[in-house]
Design an enzyme around this catalytic site. Structure first.
Site, PDB file in Angstrom:
ATOM      1  N   GLU A 109       0.797  -1.213  -0.112  1.00 36.83           N
ATOM      2  CA  GLU A 109      -0.167  -0.024  -0.059  1.00 36.83           C
ATOM      3  C   GLU A 109       0.803   1.263   0.147  1.00 36.83           C
ATOM      4  O   GLU A 109       0.484   2.251  -0.745  1.00 36.83           O
ATOM      5  CB  GLU A 109      -0.795   0.152   1.247  1.00 36.83           C
ATOM      6  CG  GLU A 109      -1.686   1.161   1.450  1.00 36.83           C
ATOM      7  CD  GLU A 109      -2.669   1.424   0.447  1.00 36.83           C
ATOM      8  OE1 GLU A 109      -2.982   2.840   0.456  1.00 36.83           O
ATOM      9  OE2 GLU A 109      -2.818   1.066  -0.557  1.00 36.83           O
ATOM     10  N   HIS A 112       2.625   2.023  -3.383  1.00 40.55           N
ATOM     11  CA  HIS A 112       1.584   2.420  -4.351  1.00 40.55           C
ATOM     12  C   HIS A 112       1.530   4.080  -3.950  1.00 40.55           C
ATOM     13  O   HIS A 112       1.294   4.777  -5.129  1.00 40.55           O
ATOM     14  CB  HIS A 112       0.151   1.663  -3.975  1.00 40.55           C
ATOM     15  CG  HIS A 112      -0.833   2.154  -4.979  1.00 40.55           C
ATOM     16  ND1 HIS A 112      -2.234   2.788  -4.400  1.00 40.55           N
ATOM     17  CD2 HIS A 112      -0.817   2.725  -6.176  1.00 40.55           C
ATOM     18  CE1 HIS A 112      -2.911   2.992  -5.358  1.00 40.55           C
ATOM     19  NE2 HIS A 112      -2.064   3.090  -6.435  1.00 40.55           N
ATOM     20  N   HIS A 174     -12.139   5.908  -8.058  1.00 36.90           N
ATOM     21  CA  HIS A 174     -10.494   6.114  -7.986  1.00 36.90           C
ATOM     22  C   HIS A 174     -10.038   5.511  -9.262  1.00 36.90           C
ATOM     23  O   HIS A 174      -9.049   6.040  -9.907  1.00 36.90           O
ATOM     24  CB  HIS A 174     -10.271   5.537  -6.940  1.00 36.90           C
ATOM     25  CG  HIS A 174      -8.789   5.791  -6.558  1.00 36.90           C
ATOM     26  ND1 HIS A 174      -8.075   6.918  -6.480  1.00 36.90           N
ATOM     27  CD2 HIS A 174      -7.631   4.850  -6.162  1.00 36.90           C
ATOM     28  CE1 HIS A 174      -6.760   7.006  -6.249  1.00 36.90           C
ATOM     29  NE2 HIS A 174      -6.470   5.638  -6.034  1.00 36.90           N
ATOM     30  N   HIS A 282     -20.922  -7.355 -16.721  1.00 39.17           N
ATOM     31  CA  HIS A 282     -19.999  -7.140 -17.270  1.00 39.17           C
ATOM     32  C   HIS A 282     -19.546  -7.996 -18.226  1.00 39.17           C
ATOM     33  O   HIS A 282     -18.859  -7.755 -19.536  1.00 39.17           O
ATOM     34  CB  HIS A 282     -18.677  -7.347 -16.185  1.00 39.17           C
ATOM     35  CG  HIS A 282     -17.389  -6.981 -16.812  1.00 39.17           C
ATOM     36  ND1 HIS A 282     -16.822  -5.918 -17.132  1.00 39.17           N
ATOM     37  CD2 HIS A 282     -16.369  -7.778 -16.599  1.00 39.17           C
ATOM     38  CE1 HIS A 282     -15.523  -6.120 -17.520  1.00 39.17           C
ATOM     39  NE2 HIS A 282     -15.191  -7.153 -17.027  1.00 39.17           N
ATOM     40  N   HIS A 340      -5.101  -8.108 -17.056  1.00 34.41           N
ATOM     41  CA  HIS A 340      -6.412  -7.813 -17.357  1.00 34.41           C
ATOM     42  C   HIS A 340      -6.701  -6.350 -17.338  1.00 34.41           C
ATOM     43  O   HIS A 340      -7.102  -5.711 -18.126  1.00 34.41           O
ATOM     44  CB  HIS A 340      -7.856  -8.616 -16.738  1.00 34.41           C
ATOM     45  CG  HIS A 340      -8.859  -8.669 -17.395  1.00 34.41           C
ATOM     46  ND1 HIS A 340      -9.252  -9.047 -18.867  1.00 34.41           N
ATOM     47  CD2 HIS A 340     -10.335  -8.125 -17.055  1.00 34.41           C
ATOM     48  CE1 HIS A 340     -10.371  -8.973 -19.241  1.00 34.41           C
ATOM     49  NE2 HIS A 340     -10.911  -8.120 -18.082  1.00 34.41           N
TER      50      HIS A 340
END
Length: 366
Positions: A109, A112, A174, A282, A340
Site C-alpha cells: 500500500e 503504491h 478512483h 460485465h 487484465h
C-alpha cells in the site's frame, strides 16, 4: 496534546513530500538529460509510462487486498513508512494474521502511495515547464494545468478509498479517474508527436473512435465494479454462468452505488445473486465492446495513418478476451488479473492515440 498531534502531522506530511520528491528525482533527471532538445515532450512520455505502471500497481494493490494495509492516510499509522509503524503493524497482524493489515500489505500500500506521489511531482514539473516555456513550446500550458487539477482530485479519492474502508463506488471512481489521467496524458503525448499527414479515411473514423472510447469507458467501469465487489468468481464457467444462460440475479442490490463493501444499503450482507448480476452484466457488455472494437480495428486498417495502431488494437482485444476468460476458468490468478487491468489501460491509450491521429486538426499544436 493537540499541538503535538498537529506537529506530528506536519512532520509526516513533510517526510512524505520529501519521499515523493526523492522517488521522482530519477525520472526527472532522466527526462532532463535524455530530452535536451525537447524536455517537455520527454517528460510527457515518461509521465505517461509511469502513470501506466502506477495503474498496474494499483490493480496489484487492490487484488492482493492491500488497500487497507495502512488503515490511515496519507502515511502509515501516523508515520511516513511501515518501518516506523512496525509495532502497530505487528500488533494488528498478531490479532488478525490474514486480515487487512500485514507487514507485506502495508508495504504494498505504501509503495503504491509513493508511486502516486512520484507521478504527482512529475505532473507538477510538467505544468511548471509548460508555463515557463510556453513561448518556446508555442502551445497552451492549460492542458498540463488541467492534469495537475485532475491528479489532485485523484489524490482526494485515494484518501477516501482508505478512510471510507474500500467503499466500492469510491474505489471504482478512483480507478476511473486514474484512467482519465492516463488517457489525458496519452492525448498530450500524441499531440507532442510530429504532425501526421492528412488522411481523409482516418478523419471519417474519428467519431467512431470516440464512440469506441465511450463504450470502453463503460466496460472499464463495469469491470471496476466487478473487481471492487470481488465478483470475479460469481460465475465459475463460460459461456454459461453457473450452468445457466440467464442465472438468478439481484440487480437492485448489486448496482446500489452508495453502500459498504460486501453489504447492501441497509447493512445486510450482499447476496451471491447480487454478485452474479454484477459479473454477468460485465460479461454481456464485453461482447458488445469486443464486437465493436474489432469492427473498428478492421476498418482502421484501411487507413495509412491508423494501420499500425489498428493492428495493436486488434491484438489487445484478443489478449484482453483471453485474460478475462482465464480469470474465470483458472480461478482468478493474480498475474492474469493484473494483466487484465493493464490490458484495459492499454486499450484506452491505443484508442486515444487513434483519435488524435484521426482528427482533422492533427497538424495543430495544443
Amino acid at each position: 496534546m493537540g499541538a503535538g498531534m498537529g506537529m506530528a502531522s506536519d512532520q509526516q506530511w513533510l517526510q512524505l513530500a520529501l519521499t515523493g520528491l526523492m522517488v521522482a528525482l530519477l525520472p526527472l533527471s532522466y527526462a532532463w538529460v535524455k530530452g535536451r532538445r525537447d524536455r517537455y515532450r520527454q517528460l510527457v512520455w515518461l509521465t505517461l509510462f509511469l502513470t501506466f505502471d502506477l495503474i498496474l500497481f494499483g490493480g496489484f494493490t487492490r487484488l492482493t487486498d492491500s488497500g487497507l494495509g495502512c488503515p490511515d492516510w496519507p502515511g502509515c499509522y501516523g508515520t511516513a513508512n511501515p518501518f516506523l509503524a512496525h509495532a502497530n503493524i505487528h500488533a494488528a497482524e498478531a490479532l488478525m494474521p490474514s486480515g487487512p493489515v500485514t507487514w507485506a500489505k502495508a508495504w504494498i500500500e505504501m509503495i503504491h502511495r509513493y508511486l502516486a506521489m512520484m507521478v504527482g511531482v512529475l505532473i507538477i514539473a510538467l505544468m511548471g515547464l509548460a508555463w515557463f516555456k510556453r513561448r518556446e513550446l508555442r502551445q497552451s500550458p492549460w492542458p498540463a494545468t488541467a492534469l495537475f487539477i485532475l491528479v489532485c482530485v485523484q489524490g482526494a479519492f485515494g484518501a477516501w478509498t482508505v478512510t471510507l474502508k474500500l467503499q466500492p463506488v469510491i474505489v471504482t471512481l478512483h480507478l476511473l479517474l486514474g484512467l482519465t489521467l492516463l488517457g489525458s496524458l496519452a492525448w498530450l503525448a500524441a499531440r507532442s508527436q510530429p504532425a501526421a499527414s492528412h488522411d481523409a479515411a482516418a478523419n471519417r473514423l474519428s467519431p467512431w473512435i470516440a464512440l469506441g472510447i465511450v463504450l470502453l469507458a463503460v466496460q472499464i467501469a463495469l469491470g471496476g465494479w466487478v473487481s471492487t465487489n470481488y465478483a470475479v468468481l460469481a460465475c465459475t464457467d463460460f459461456p454459461l454462468c453457473n450452468g445457466q444462460l440467464i442465472p438468478t440475479m439481484d440487480f437492485r442490490h448489486g448496482f446500489t452505488l452508495w453502500r459498504a463493501l460486501g453489504k447492501t444499503a441497509s447493512g445486510a450482507l450482499l447476496s451471491h445473486d447480487a454478485l452474479v448480476a454484477i459479473h454477468w452484466t460485465h460479461r454481456v457488455f464485453a461482447v458488445v465492446v469486443i464486437a465493436y472494437l474489432s469492427w473498428l480495428g478492421l476498418r482502421a486498417r484501411r487507413s495509412l495513418t491508423l494501420t499500425r495502431p489498428a493492428l495493436i488494437l486488434l491484438a489487445l482485444i484478443a489478449l484482453q478476451f483471453a485474460s478475462g476468460l482465464s480469470n474465470i476458468l483458472l480461478q482468478w490468478p493474480l498475474p492474469i488479473a493484473v494483466a487484465h487491468n493493464g490490458g484495459a489501460a492499454a486499450l484506452l491509450v491505443t484508442l486515444v492515440f487513434m483519435l488524435t491521429r484521426s482528427g482533422p486538426d492533427t497538424n495543430q499544436k495544443v
